[in-house]
Design a protein around this motif. Sequence first.
Motif, short mmCIF file in Angstrom:
data_model
loop_
_atom_site.label_atom_id
_atom_site.label_comp_id
_atom_site.label_asym_id
_atom_site.label_seq_id
_atom_site.Cartn_x
_atom_site.Cartn_y
_atom_site.Cartn_z
N MET A 1 0.85 -1.19 0.00
CA MET A 1 0.00 0.00 0.00
C MET A 1 0.89 1.25 0.00
O MET A 1 1.81 1.36 0.80
CB MET A 1 -0.89 0.00 1.25
N LYS A 36 -8.94 4.01 -4.21
CA LYS A 36 -7.77 3.22 -3.82
C LYS A 36 -7.39 3.50 -2.37
O LYS A 36 -7.40 4.64 -1.92
CB LYS A 36 -6.58 3.58 -4.72
N GLU A 37 -7.06 2.44 -1.62
CA GLU A 37 -6.60 2.61 -0.23
C GLU A 37 -5.14 3.03 -0.21
O GLU A 37 -4.31 2.51 -0.96
CB GLU A 37 -6.77 1.31 0.55
N LYS A 49 -5.20 5.07 7.71
CA LYS A 49 -5.62 4.31 6.56
C LYS A 49 -6.72 5.10 5.87
O LYS A 49 -7.70 5.50 6.50
CB LYS A 49 -6.13 2.93 6.99
N CYS A 50 -6.54 5.35 4.58
CA CYS A 50 -7.46 6.25 3.87
C CYS A 50 -7.88 5.67 2.52
O CYS A 50 -7.24 4.75 2.00
CB CYS A 50 -6.79 7.60 3.62
N ILE A 51 -8.94 6.26 1.97
CA ILE A 51 -9.39 5.94 0.62
C ILE A 51 -9.41 7.24 -0.18
O ILE A 51 -9.96 8.26 0.28
CB ILE A 51 -10.79 5.30 0.63
N ALA A 62 -8.47 12.55 0.60
CA ALA A 62 -8.67 11.15 0.99
C ALA A 62 -9.50 11.09 2.26
O ALA A 62 -9.29 11.86 3.20
CB ALA A 62 -7.32 10.47 1.21
N ILE A 65 -10.40 6.23 7.08
CA ILE A 65 -11.23 5.08 7.46
C ILE A 65 -10.70 4.38 8.71
O ILE A 65 -11.33 3.45 9.23
CB ILE A 65 -11.35 4.06 6.30
#
Length: 246
Positions: A1, A36-37, A49-51, A62, A65
């Motif tokens: 990631m 996309k993460e 942790k993001c999208i 972003a 999450i």
Amino acid sequence: MAKFFVNSEDVFENEIHIKGTDVNHIKNVLRLPVGKEILINNRQGKDYKCIIKLIDTDLVTADIIGELEETTEPAVQTVLFQSLIKGEKMEFVIQKAIEIGVTVIIPIITERCIVKLESDKKTKSKCERWQKIAESAAKQSKRGIVPEVLWPMTFKEALTYAKQQLEVSCIPFENEHAYHIKTYLKNCKAKSIGIFIGPEGGFTDEEVLLASTFQISPITLGKRILRSETAGLVTLANIMYEMGEI
């Protein structure tokens, strides 16, 4: 990631803004799509942790999450006092030291340095390039911080910094034969350690003697003579191993 670093003011309650060169990197190099993460770090040891929600011309937004527990940073803080060495070698040391786990890198000016700093403008440009290399290495190795590359110091300034800011420091020296790094680290319980590395021609006897007056311990790295760009990385790796970080 993929991982990116932002300033703390770009972290909001539910979203994070990515600006600057990372926008182009996301759009045109990695070609990451909306949805996309990714990981985003606030440069203060916190990962999110993001999208990706929106990709604009000069801004990526972003959604957060979740927050992740930071696990990549060593418990021991290390400061590498690296004598100035020729261009690509200095950049190599910065990159690899950060991968290994260094906390701060301080370029130092010593008697046998071949590289000479010129104007403040050129020094500023060098420091900015070194910091960009540091950030790139921090991203690649999933660090929890971006280690700083500070403005170059004189040897005496660096000795004073080490004495005031760090619990212990060592200085690998080719003429030291008795005190091995393994013995030094076995007896070391410090949480902050400085490492002084000489230039291509090494430290002078007078410099090592001066360092000793600042309670900085001369050590040997073994029977073979290591290049400047190797010695610091070997010392760092030994510290990380003995401290259970490798």
